[in-house]
Scaffold this motif. Structure first.
Motif, PDB file in Angstrom:
ATOM      1  N   THR A  67       0.857  -1.082   0.115  1.00  9.42           N
ATOM      2  CA  THR A  67       0.464   0.164   0.288  1.00  9.42           C
ATOM      3  C   THR A  67       0.971   0.954   0.270  1.00  9.42           C
ATOM      4  OG1 THR A  67      -1.074  -0.928   0.859  1.00  9.42           O
ATOM      5  CG2 THR A  67      -1.891   1.129   1.520  1.00  9.42           C
ATOM      6  N   GLU A 106      -3.903  -7.672  -3.098  1.00  5.21           N
ATOM      7  CA  GLU A 106      -5.143  -6.843  -2.120  1.00  5.21           C
ATOM      8  C   GLU A 106      -4.949  -6.317  -2.010  1.00  5.21           C
ATOM      9  OE1 GLU A 106      -7.378  -8.569  -1.064  1.00  5.21           O
ATOM     10  OE2 GLU A 106      -8.444  -7.466  -0.176  1.00  5.21           O
ATOM     11  N   LYS A 159      -5.384  -4.186  -4.929  1.00  7.47           N
ATOM     12  CA  LYS A 159      -6.907  -4.335  -5.084  1.00  7.47           C
ATOM     13  C   LYS A 159      -7.866  -3.234  -4.201  1.00  7.47           C
ATOM     14  CE  LYS A 159     -10.396  -7.536  -4.458  1.00  7.47           C
ATOM     15  NZ  LYS A 159     -10.972  -8.914  -3.685  1.00  7.47           N
ATOM     16  N   GLN A 160      -7.246  -3.336  -3.090  1.00  5.42           N
ATOM     17  CA  GLN A 160      -7.354  -2.394  -2.984  1.00  5.42           C
ATOM     18  C   GLN A 160      -7.777  -0.898  -2.920  1.00  5.42           C
ATOM     19  OE1 GLN A 160      -7.142  -2.575   1.468  1.00  5.42           O
ATOM     20  NE2 GLN A 160      -8.382  -4.578   2.067  1.00  5.42           N
ATOM     21  N   ALA A 161      -6.278  -1.091  -3.380  1.00  4.89           N
ATOM     22  CA  ALA A 161      -6.094   0.694  -4.232  1.00  4.89           C
ATOM     23  C   ALA A 161      -7.032   1.173  -5.187  1.00  4.89           C
ATOM     24  CB  ALA A 161      -4.409   0.783  -4.212  1.00  4.89           C
TER      25      ALA A 161
END
Ligand SMILES: Nc1ncnc2c1ncn2[C@@H]1O[C@H](COP(=O)(O)OP(=O)(O)OP(=O)(O)O)[C@@H](O)[C@H]1O
Ligand SMILES: Nc1ncnc2c1ncn2[C@@H]1O[C@H](COP(=O)(O)OP(=O)(O)OP(=O)(O)O)[C@@H](O)[C@H]1O
Ligand SMILES: [Mg+2]
Ligand SMILES: [Mg+2]
Lengths: 310, 282, 511, 345
Positions: B159, B184, B187-189
């Motif tokens: 991140t 992950e 994807k979250q970003a």
């Protein structure tokens, strides 16, 4: 001002790091990554709330990391079995509370030193988990991640829940009689007994509470990705204890508060991303982290040296 | 491990398996020295620390114990054969070539490693960087961060990498928990597709992300086969069927493998992607 | 707490009755069958030598210890398995000999934790806590800030907080274990007034003290304990001091201060205009001659302890000069002070005077490492014989030199603390409350030792809140107020003169 | 008076005696359960002399750290940085020898000095600034390891030490592994320091009542400083032995050793709150853990068990709890017996 010097000096160190980031790496302040960072730290904060309580009562629990792992795996397995999330969540907390009760019973019931007890339970739980899982991931069904809410809502929910715990426990410690009992027991357990409080019961409950919070935190972490790694909590105990003591909670009990622990946590949590943003090579990370811990408390040390403590 | 067990059963030999869950050179030495006094016939090691383990292995050889290495090699004089699924060079080149293929050979990329000191990680990283220098001048390695073999930490690191390096095109993770962690984070970003993820790992841990298109390819050396082959090689060595200068080795159901010098080669690393991942379950 | 709510079920039965109480610690039998009765509205003194079992007895009544046998009857009802909480609910409050306070918490909170009933989930009312603490402290004439942390308080101040706690409980049985041990004259008299007031309200008071004059002033009846047994209860009227001492000690003794027999020699210590901003000592000047006993009087908080700490290097002076035997000293640590032959017996024996968990022998030799073990190598035999010598000389009641000091009674702990410094054979001995909590017999012994030391050429600074002691022992008396020395009086002054000096100057200082 | 003396002695030795019984039981169990004859007819496993010497060799570094920590913990302090310092010292030693071209003895001497210096950093922060040892050494725990990593950029490994040096870590001298002699000398020195000199007495007093010690004129700051400097020095000794045993110096040397060392110390009966504890207790603690770990590793030959690593962790935890519980059991039983029959409402 005088009583909150340590908290303030840690907060000042935090501000320095944040300012350095603002000047040299403004990219740090993008809303989405920042929210992600906070979400990642939210479970740690919840555990830190419990840990602060335990340390204020003059105990310590170094098995939280192992408890966290066990709860994560339990929650993961239950969810993978198809348990609905509203059952998995309390189950995880209950699992944590049970492990906390185990520690609490040994510490309060048999009056064993908590560091040794939790050292033993840490090793036992961790190796037990290794034995059973051999490091294998647990894959979760859909709908567990973000508790089925979608990413942004889920992240906010997790962050706000953690902050809610912080505020509730922070205020509770100051303004509820139960909170003051924790300080009293940590300050002098024998005096607490003579004052008609029940230090052993308080100690037990504090451990149970920490366990339950760890279980909840594990769930908050599980909900952030679609898989559970059994190692997930390793190193958590050190991180949490570091945050709490750097934030001014005295390891000898009876002193400190959650606001300081919060500042300590944020400070330590910022170091790694800050280094990435400042493009410092990773080899320096540990050295810088150590230096920051030392610098954050040196101010406090200098002050107490000058103002003649009795 | 599973492969090794299977081979041990087929050949009727007793297998002792011990591996520190945390990578630790001193512990590995202790285990090997323990085996020496237990008087085993063959020792097979995946060296955690090339030099450190070699002293122990030489001692074993002195006592007439046959020594094999697999996965990560020790000093050449400390063992008879190295069962090699791919040389570190091969892994490094494979990773870099795949990264270049995914990014079209230009742009920034970052790496997630297990730790800054683990020997095999350092070796692979070195070869990735060598390959980068030699063949892909338009690509740039902007960050290397350790994740302590923790998926959660890999996610946090990734991140931070994403927001610190807006021009990032790809994240390469060379430890298995690193790949899903990075995926992950991407994807979250909300950067799926824009930032590619690849690395070394297992299909089950990455299936979801590969299918969602977050992770592009997973390179795997087939650990089951590696264990199987190692046991066959060990037994052959113990029975003196495998000698210096041999050119092939027969290993039960896996067929025949070629030997180059003192390296027994398992073959090329396998690449998983969207197209083939569903054929595997482990 | 309104007292009226706790109406007594049967007025004729005593408020508290103990019968055949027994209690042992390991092998040591502290109580071996004690009978005791307390009526409502009486002050009942409990007397006995150090280690007779007084504190143990009251700890059983407050539920702090469990008895091994015997019964406790409160207002006609037998209670068993008493806990501190249960005792509190029964209306029993106590001032312990060793303050049982929370060092990290404020005065207000310390008081509140003892007094506030109610569920653990109630909200804390901070302003109310402060007001109550303020009121209670004002009632006993203590000027202590409710927001001060207890660990910053001096020993007498802590004792005052303890008293405030006990008062606030509104209990029907109040137990005071040597409440005046470190209080000075003025506070003592305020406390006496409080005790009389309690009695007038029908409260039963158990009062433990080694100051016999207090007993005659306050008590209605006395019960004497000897070796863990009660040897009789008597009305105070009709008892003489000698009779009382005989009951306690079992032999004839008088409480007379040994006469000064030596003539002071050369000036040994000169203190000129010494001050220490951190501890509030300012402009102190005086001399002490070799062989002289220099008494220091004053009220609680007058700064006598602080001055002693300056002279011992614990809080180094930041102005003025200190000269010992013609050499100018800069004392920055106790080690330096000891190297120059200065010894200091501190007033807070539990925190500073002894280390409770270490054996008596270790405590006695603690300040003596350099001399007894010149090579740093421990010599157990020498240590043991030294300890035995002091155990004998000071009549320390203990299981032997290897017993931890924490297992001794309060007065015996004080003797160990004293022994440590007597053993160093100093040139200047500063005694801060050397006889607090020490029984009459041992007190006389200590006085004789102080005299003997003076005769051998020691300079002694004697700080004591026991005014008769200061008057009886000193060659000259310095009076302190507000951190400075306000008067130096001759040794044969009387109590009113000293009090006037102490009070008068504070009024001046305040004005 | 005589009985009282015996009581006190019994109290002092109770925990250590218990640990000794556990150790003997462990050893006997593994001796019988962990020894077999292999196919070639050679006696192998726990019961061999070789195995015993290996246990000794493997325990030296952690044992040394535990020795270093015993006085620290007796003063109610803690030093989390010893494991990291071991790593840093190993690196510095390698660097001095390899890059600096110094002869081994000089490099070793300098490393010891540097170890003491690093201990001095802890000591200064703890005594001069009166900071809590836990925080200070938590900081230096990161700092020392971080410096080791930064200096080597994680990857440089110093190897190729001369045979004469490796002798220290890998060969035997007068029948025992060479490093064991060093270990015994250090152990004896620490034992004498703690149990037979005024220094040890002072450590105890500081652990129980730092203020009380100050009032007694004991040099509290200097003794505390000594304890941490000594810990640094011993960590440096351990670093050199470690390097000699593995034949390499690398930044990850000694990772996690502090935890093992603390475990051994507390298992040996030293109270984490200071004041009580013994060096022989620590040695027994180290031995009990080492025998357990190594003994379990010998069992698979006999029982076909294949999880020695996890099992030994599990059993160490259990052992720790057991030893603790056993040491308080008499007190608890006595408590129950002296409790009055029925608690009142
Ligand atoms: N915790 C303990 N452990 C062992 N022995 C104890 C303990 N507490 C008290 N004792 C012993 O019990 C006896 C009675 O002690 P206690 O404190 O009741 O005496 P006291 O009458 O209050 O004396 P003082 O006037 O000196 O305060 C003493 O011999 C003492 O050594
Ligand atoms: N560091 C400090 N800063 C400010 N005030 C202090 C400090 N230390 C002590 N004091 C105050 O100075 C006053 C002097 O206390 P001290 O204990 O010396 O009185 P004292 O005359 O010895 O009383 P007593 O004779 O009853 O023991 C007290 O009110 C105390 O609270
Ligand atoms: Mg008493
Ligand atoms: Mg005083």
């Amino acid at each position: 001002m005088k009583t909150y010097f340590r908290e303030l000096s840690v907060a000042a160190a935090l501000v320095v790091v944040l300012l350095a980031l603002a000047v040299f790496a403004p990219a740090f302040y993008q809303p989405q990554p920042l929210l992600s960072l906070l979400t990642r730290e939210a479970p740690t904060l919840v555990v830190a709330c419990g840990m602060a309580l335990v340390i204020i009562s003059r105990q310590i629990d170094i098995s939280v990391g192992a408890q966290f792992s066990v709860c994560s795996v339990c929650a993961g397995l239950l969810a993978a079995r198809g348990w609905p999330i509203y059952l998995v969540l309390p189950a995880s907390a209950a699992c944590g509370a049970f492990l906390g009760a185990l520690n609490g019973a040994l510490v309060a019931g048999l009056r064993l030193p908590s560091i040794v007890v939790t050292l033993a339970t840490m090793v036992t739980l961790r190796q037990g988990l290794n034995l059973v899982r051999q490091g294998e991931f647990v894959n979760l069904p859909d709908g567990v991640q973000w508790l089925g809410l979608g990413q942004t809502a889920g992240q906010w929910l997790i962050v706000l829940t953690a902050l809610g715990f912080l505020v509730a426990f922070g205020l509770g410690l100051r303004h509820l009689a139960a909170g003051r009992f924790v300080y009293a027991v940590g300050s002098d357990a024998e005096a607490a007994r003579l004052a008609g409080l029940r230090p052993q019961l308080a100690t037990f409950l504090v451990f149970v509470l920490l366990g339950a919070l760890t279980g909840l935190a594990a769930m908050m972490n599980v909900a952030q990705s679609p898989q559970v790694q059994p190692l997930s909590g390793s190193g958590l105990e050190l991180k949490v204890i570091a945050a709490v003591v750097v934030g001014g909670v005295a390891i000898s009990g009876g002193r400190g508060n959650l606001w300081g622990a919060f500042a300590g946590l944020l400070l330590l949590a910022c170091v790694a991303p800050a280094l990435t943003h400042l493009h410092v090579e990773a080899y320096w990370e540990k050295a810088i982290q150590g230096a920051i811990i030392l610098l954050a408390v040196v101010a406090d040390g200098l002050r107490s040296r000058k103002g003649g403590h009795r | 491990k599973a492969g090794a067990d299977k081979a041990a059963k087929e050949l009727g030999v007793q297998l002792l398996f011990d591996g520190p869950t945390d990578s630790n050179a001193a512990k590995q030495n202790e285990i090997v020295e323990n085996w020496i006094t237990l008087g085993v016939d063959v020792i097979a090691v995946a060296a955690e620390n090339k030099e450190g383990i070699s002293t122990a292995l030489r001692k074993a050889q002195k006592q007439g114990i046959k020594v094999l290495t697999y996965d990560a090699d020790a000093m050449t004089d400390a063992r008879s054969f190295f069962v090699n699924q791919a040389t570190p060079e091969g892994i490094g080149q494979g990773l870099m070539d795949e990264a270049a293929r995914l990014t079209g050979g230009e742009g920034e990329f970052a790496m997630i490693v297990a730790s800054l000191t683990a020997a095999n990680q350092r070796e692979w990283q070195k070869h990735v960087e060598a390959r980068l220098k030699e063949k892909y001048p338009k690509m740039k390695l902007v960050a290397v961060r350790p994740c302590d073999d923790l998926k959660d930490k890999a996610q946090s690191e990734a991140t931070a990498m994403l927001s610190a390096n807006p021009k990032l095109k790809l994240i390469m993770a060379i430890c298995s928990p690193g790949v899903p962690g990075a995926a992950e984070a991407v994807k979250q970003a909300g950067q799926t597709g824009k930032v590619k993820v690849m690395g070394l790992g297992l299909p089950n841990e990455n299936r979801r992300y590969v299918k969602e298109g977050v992770t592009d390819s997973i390179i795997l050396w087939n650990t089951g086969d590696l264990g199987y082959l190692t046991i066959y090689a060990g037994v052959a060595l113990a029975k003196d069927e495998l000698k210096q200068g041999a050119k092939t080795l027969k290993a039960g159901s896996l067929g025949t493998f070629s030997i180059v010098g003192d390296n027994i080669l398992l073959g090329k690393p396998f690449i998983f992607n969207k197209a083939n991942i569903d054929q595997f379950d482990f | 707490m309104p007292i009226t709510l706790r109406a007594l079920p049967c007025m004729s039965s005593p408020l508290l009755a103990l019968s055949q109480l027994t209690k042992s610690f390991g092998g040591a039998r502290a109580l071996r069958g004690v009978n005791f009765e307390l009526q409502a509205g009486e002050v009942h003194a409990l007397l006995g030598e150090n280690g007779a079992g007084k504190s143990t007895l009251i700890k059983i009544v407050t539920g702090a210890h469990q008895p091994d046998g015997g019964t406790i009857t409160v207002a006609g009802q037998i209670v068993a398995g008493l806990t501190p909480a249960a005792a509190h609910a029964l209306g029993i409050a106590c001032i312990y000999q060793q303050p049982a306070l929370f060092p990290d918490l404020t005065v207000a909170e310390n008081i509140a934790l003892r007094l506030e009933p109610g569920s653990a989930l109630r909200r804390v009312d901070w302003p109310a806590r402060r007001t109550r603490a303020h009121d209670l402290l004002a009632r006993i004439g203590a000027s202590i800030a409710p927001t001060a942390e207890v660990r910053t308080l001096s020993m007498p101040e802590q004792q005052l907080v303890e008293i405030a706690c006990a008062l606030g409980a509104g209990a029907r049985i109040v137990i005071m274990d040597e409440p005046t041990a470190s209080l000075t004259h003025k506070e003592q008299h305020l406390l006496y007034a409080v005790v009389r007031d309690l009695r007038a309200h029908g409260v039963g008071v158990i009062y433990i003290s080694h100051r016999l004059e207090e007993i005659f002033m306050l008590a209605d009846r006395v019960t004497v304990l000897r070796d863990g047994q009660s040897v009789g209860t008597h009305p105070v009227d009709g008892l003489t001091e000698t009779a009382l001492i005989r009951l306690m000690v079992g032999r004839e003794m008088t409480q007379i201060y040994p006469p000064a027999e030596s003539v002071p020699g050369e000036t040994l210590l000169t203190v000129r205009d010494v001050g220490c901003a951190a501890s509030g000592v300012k402009h102190v000047s005086f001399d002490v001659r070799a062989g002289e006993i220099f008494g220091l009087g004053g009220l609680v908080g007058a700064g006598r302890t602080e001055l002693a700490r300056v002279l011992f290097g614990l809080t180094p002076a930041d102005s003025g000069e200190i000269t010992l035997a013609g050499r100018r000293l800069t004392l920055r640590s106790p080690q330096e002070a000891i190297a120059h032959g200065i010894a200091y017996v501190p007033e807070d024996r539990r925190r500073h005077g002894v280390v409770l968990d270490l054996p008596i022998a270790h405590n006695v030799t603690m300040a003596l490492h350099r001399h007894l073990f010149p090579t740093s190598w421990l010599r157990f035999g020498a240590e043991r014989s030294l300890a035995l010598e002091f155990i004998r000389d000071l009549a320390v009641k203990c299981a032997g030199p290897a017993a931890p000091v924490g297992s001794l009674s309060g007065g015996n702990q004080q003797k160990v603390s004293l022994a440590r410094w007597l053993a160093t054979k100093p040139r200047l001995l500063i005694l801060d409350e050397p006889t607090q909590g020490v029984d009459v017999g041992a007190k006389g012994e200590i006085h004789r030792i102080i005299r003997r030391l003076a005769r051998e050429g020691l300079a002694v600074i004697l700080i004591s809140s026991d005014l008769p002691e200061v008057l009886g022992m000193s060659d000259r008396i310095g009076v302190m107020a507000g951190g400075t020395l306000t008067a130096i009086l001759p040794g044969h002054s009387d109590a009113p003169t000293v009090m006037a000096a102490a009070l008068g100057s504070t009024e001046k200082g305040a004005a | 008076m005589n009985t009282a003396k015996r009581d006190w002695k019994a109290l002092l030795t109770r925990h250590e005696m218990l640990l000794l019984y556990v150790l003997i039981a462990e050893w006997l169990f593994f001796y019988f359960a962990g020894t077999t004859t292999n196919r070639r007819g050679v006696v192998v496993g726990f019961g061999t002399m070789d195995r015993q010497f290996d246990i000794l060799r493997h325990s030296c570094e952690i044992g040394l750290l535990a020795l270093a920590l015993t006085p620290v913990i007796i003063t109610a302090g803690i030093d989390l940085s010893v494991g990291s310092l071991l790593g840093l010292c190993a690196i510095l030693f390698g660097q001095l020898w390899h890059d600096g071209g110094l002869p081994i003895p000089v490099a070793a001497g300098l490393t010891l000095a540097l170890g003491a210096l690093a201990g001095g950093l802890n000591a200064t922060l703890i005594t001069a600034l009166r900071l809590p040892p836990l925080i200070v050494t938590l900081g230096t725990y990161s700092l020392f390891r971080g410096l080791a990593e930064a200096i080597t950029r994680g990857s440089i490994t110093y190897t190729g030490f001369p045979e004469t040096f490796l002798f220290v870590g890998q060969e035997r001298w007068l029948g025992l592994p060479t490093q064991a002699w060093i270990f015994f000398v250090v152990a004896l020195a620490v034992w004498l320091l703690v149990h037979r000199t005024t220094f040890g007495r002072t450590f105890r007093t500081i652990g129980l009542a730092p203020e009380g010690a100050r009032y007694a004129g004991l040099p509290v700051e200097r003794r505390l400083a000594l304890v941490y400097v000594l810990a640094g020095l011993i960590a440096a000794i351990a670093a050199i032995i470690y390097t000699a045993r593995l034949g390499q110096a690398k930044a990850d040397a000694g990772t996690g050793y502090e935890l093992f060392a603390i475990t051994a110390v507390v298992l040996g009966g030293t109270s984490i709150f200071g004041g009580t504890g013994s060096v022989h207790g620590t040695l027994l603690g180290v031995a009990a853990i080492a025998v357990l770990k190594n003994g379990l590793a010998c069992l698979p030959v006999v029982m076909g068990m294949n999880a020695a690593e996890e099992m030994s962790g599990l059993l160490t935890g259990a052992l720790l709890l057991l030893a603790l519980t056993a040491s308080v059991l008499p007190k608890i039983l006595a408590n129950f017996r002296s409790r009055p029959h029925a608690p009142a409402p």
